[in-house]
Design an enzyme around this catalytic site. Structure first.
Site, mmCIF file in Angstrom:
data_model
loop_
_atom_site.group_PDB
_atom_site.id
_atom_site.type_symbol
_atom_site.label_atom_id
_atom_site.label_comp_id
_atom_site.label_asym_id
_atom_site.label_seq_id
_atom_site.Cartn_x
_atom_site.Cartn_y
_atom_site.Cartn_z
ATOM 1 N N CYS A 168 -1.478 6.272 9.771
ATOM 2 C CA CYS A 168 -0.276 5.655 10.315
ATOM 3 C C CYS A 168 -0.625 4.395 11.103
ATOM 4 O O CYS A 168 -1.493 4.405 11.966
ATOM 5 C CB CYS A 168 0.427 6.660 11.225
ATOM 6 S SG CYS A 168 1.924 6.024 11.977
ATOM 7 N N GLU A 206 0.827 -1.197 0.000
ATOM 8 C CA GLU A 206 0.000 0.000 0.000
ATOM 9 C C GLU A 206 0.866 1.254 0.000
ATOM 10 O O GLU A 206 1.903 1.309 0.660
ATOM 11 C CB GLU A 206 -0.961 -0.031 1.191
ATOM 12 C CG GLU A 206 -1.989 -1.141 1.022
ATOM 13 C CD GLU A 206 -2.949 -1.291 2.195
ATOM 14 O OE1 GLU A 206 -2.697 -0.685 3.254
ATOM 15 O OE2 GLU A 206 -3.948 -2.007 2.049
ATOM 16 N N GLY A 237 6.718 -2.171 6.070
ATOM 17 C CA GLY A 237 8.081 -2.669 6.165
ATOM 18 C C GLY A 237 9.022 -1.759 6.930
ATOM 19 O O GLY A 237 8.732 -0.597 7.199
ATOM 20 N N GLU A 238 10.175 -2.313 7.299
ATOM 21 C CA GLU A 238 11.267 -1.580 7.947
ATOM 22 C C GLU A 238 12.335 -1.320 6.879
ATOM 23 O O GLU A 238 13.027 -2.240 6.444
ATOM 24 C CB GLU A 238 11.833 -2.403 9.101
ATOM 25 C CG GLU A 238 13.193 -1.969 9.628
ATOM 26 C CD GLU A 238 13.255 -0.509 10.065
ATOM 27 O OE1 GLU A 238 14.020 0.243 9.431
ATOM 28 O OE2 GLU A 238 12.558 -0.126 11.022
ATOM 29 N N SER A 292 11.339 5.859 15.302
ATOM 30 C CA SER A 292 10.154 5.368 16.013
ATOM 31 C C SER A 292 10.546 4.975 17.432
ATOM 32 O O SER A 292 11.092 3.895 17.652
ATOM 33 C CB SER A 292 9.556 4.170 15.258
ATOM 34 O OG SER A 292 9.111 4.574 13.977
ATOM 35 N N SER A 350 12.040 6.366 7.831
ATOM 36 C CA SER A 350 11.627 6.098 9.208
ATOM 37 C C SER A 350 12.104 4.712 9.618
ATOM 38 O O SER A 350 11.945 3.748 8.863
ATOM 39 C CB SER A 350 10.104 6.182 9.323
ATOM 40 O OG SER A 350 9.677 5.811 10.625
ATOM 41 N N ASN A 385 -4.156 4.935 15.608
ATOM 42 C CA ASN A 385 -5.247 4.628 14.685
ATOM 43 C C ASN A 385 -5.663 3.177 14.877
ATOM 44 O O ASN A 385 -4.960 2.266 14.440
ATOM 45 C CB ASN A 385 -4.800 4.875 13.242
ATOM 46 C CG ASN A 385 -4.487 6.332 12.992
ATOM 47 O OD1 ASN A 385 -5.344 7.191 13.126
ATOM 48 N ND2 ASN A 385 -3.236 6.623 12.652
#
Length: 373
Positions: free
Chosen positions: A344, A94, A168-169, A222, A200, A301
């Site tokens: 998010c 996405e 993903g990271e 994060s 990020s 969220n």
């Protein structure tokens, strides 16, 4: 069996020039082709009119231009658009387009799923499948740019910022993320400012050091908890790279970077009665006192099955005021696209292989895949 064609969207300028040199062509020809790809969105060699016919024929015989397709999209009442991008093998990622008055940001995915299993994140609960290729990463920008009209006026603001904050990271996919970001920054690519490309990370510290040596982009980190005890639960990679190691890595990155202007963005999701007390705000301020940063508070969220709730506005306000008393710049993120599950932490995609055992095995065998080879 015919030789597999080279997908030109997989090549940054260095690799593109190497390919053209192998074909006996001068470097400026590679630059010309990149402009056709990324400035005009052209995918047909015959439309590249300043490239001679013989070279166009050589390119068509040896190369291809293939980006993942948009399989569907949803538009929010606030103008946010969530795209489902088909990356093959029955898999989708996405990508989210977020327009604002003075900019338009594209939130891009780097993996199909995610291995980190952050407990508040929908993507993390879906498991990990695979890394995206360079063409699948830049292809998200390329496809959405086509949707928006590239050089044509469709009434939508063109992309001005890219954030690697989708599924993903990114630091677990450095081998593809770095050349993809090179293309984003390249004057012959998407030509974005390094301050307008943000990566990020949840804290893969060895890979963060490698990133700092390879490329300079804005960094968002994060954190989500003011201490290791809670972060071990919310962000399990903390057990491998605890906060003191992560913060030291962040400071090393800041020292190398011009894009960050001396500070990074701290991301902190606000979970009701989990990490949002005023005592925890004081603890976070003391934790971050030696790490130059601004703090982005993110209202949680909710997604189906989530064990957490969103902090009330009053709790977020009190938390924010404590941080500001310590001198931090604090931004409370405006939730965008939550009516289409594009906010998010809500991205999940269509991941057919959700085997978490495979993800954990890879993490153990590859030390979370921090090599660039």
């Amino acid at each position: 069996m015919s030789e597999k064609k080279i997908n030109l969207l997989d090549l940054d300028r260095k690799a593109m020039r190497a390919l053209f040199a192998d074909m006996g062509e001068k470097p400026f020809r590679a630059d010309q082709l990149m402009k056709w790809l990324y400035h005009f969105g052209v995918s047909d060699f015959e439309e590249m009119t300043n490239i001679n016919k013989v070279l166009r024929q050589k390119l068509a015989a040896r190369c291809e231009i293939v980006a993942p397709e948009i399989s569907s999209f949803q538009k929010s009442t606030d103008g946010t658009i969530k795209f489902a991008i088909n990356v093959g093998q029955g898999q989708e990622v996405e990508t989210v387009y977020i327009p604002e008055d003075d900019r338009a940001t594209l939130c891009v995915s780097s993996q199909v799923g995610c291995a980190l299993e952050c407990t508040f994140c929908s993507t993390g609960q879906q498991g990990f499948n695979r890394n995206l290729t360079v063409s699948e990463i830049v292809g998200q920008i390329w496809r959405v740019s086509h949707f928006l009209g590239f050089a044509k006026d469709t009434g939508e603001r063109p992309i001005t910022n890219v954030v690697m904050m989708g599924m993903g990271e990114p630091l677990l996919n450095l081998a593809n993320v770095i050349p993809a970001m090179d293309i984003m920054l390249d004057d012959f690519g998407f030509s974005l400012s390094k301050r307008r490309v943000t990566l990020s990370t949840s804290g893969v510290v060895p890979a963060l050091d490698k990133l700092g040596d390879a490329i300079d982009v804005a960094l968002a980190v994060s954190i989500h908890a003011p201490n290791d005890e809670l972060r071990d639960i919310l962000v399990p990679i903390n057990k491998k790279y605890p906060l003191d190691e992560f913060l030291a890595g962040i400071r090393r990155y800041i020292a190398k970077s011009n894009a960050n202007r001396g500070r990074v963005t701290v991301e902190y999701v606000m979970l009701d009665h989990i990490n949002d007390s005023t005592d925890q705000a004081h603890e976070l301020a003391k934790l971050m006192k030696d790490t130059p940063c601004k703090v982005n508070l993110i209202p949680f969220n909710p997604y189906p099955g989530s064990p957490y709730g969103r902090s009330s506005n009053s709790r977020i306000d009190r938390f924010s005021k404590v941080l500001m008393e310590y001198g931090f710049t604090v931004i409370v993120r405006k939730t965008r696209g939550d009516d289409i599950d594009a906010a998010c932490g809500q991205l999940a995609g269509d991941i057919r292989d959700r085997t978490k055992r495979l993800a954990k095995k890879r993490m153990q065998e590859n030390q979370i895949s921090v090599t660039m080879n």
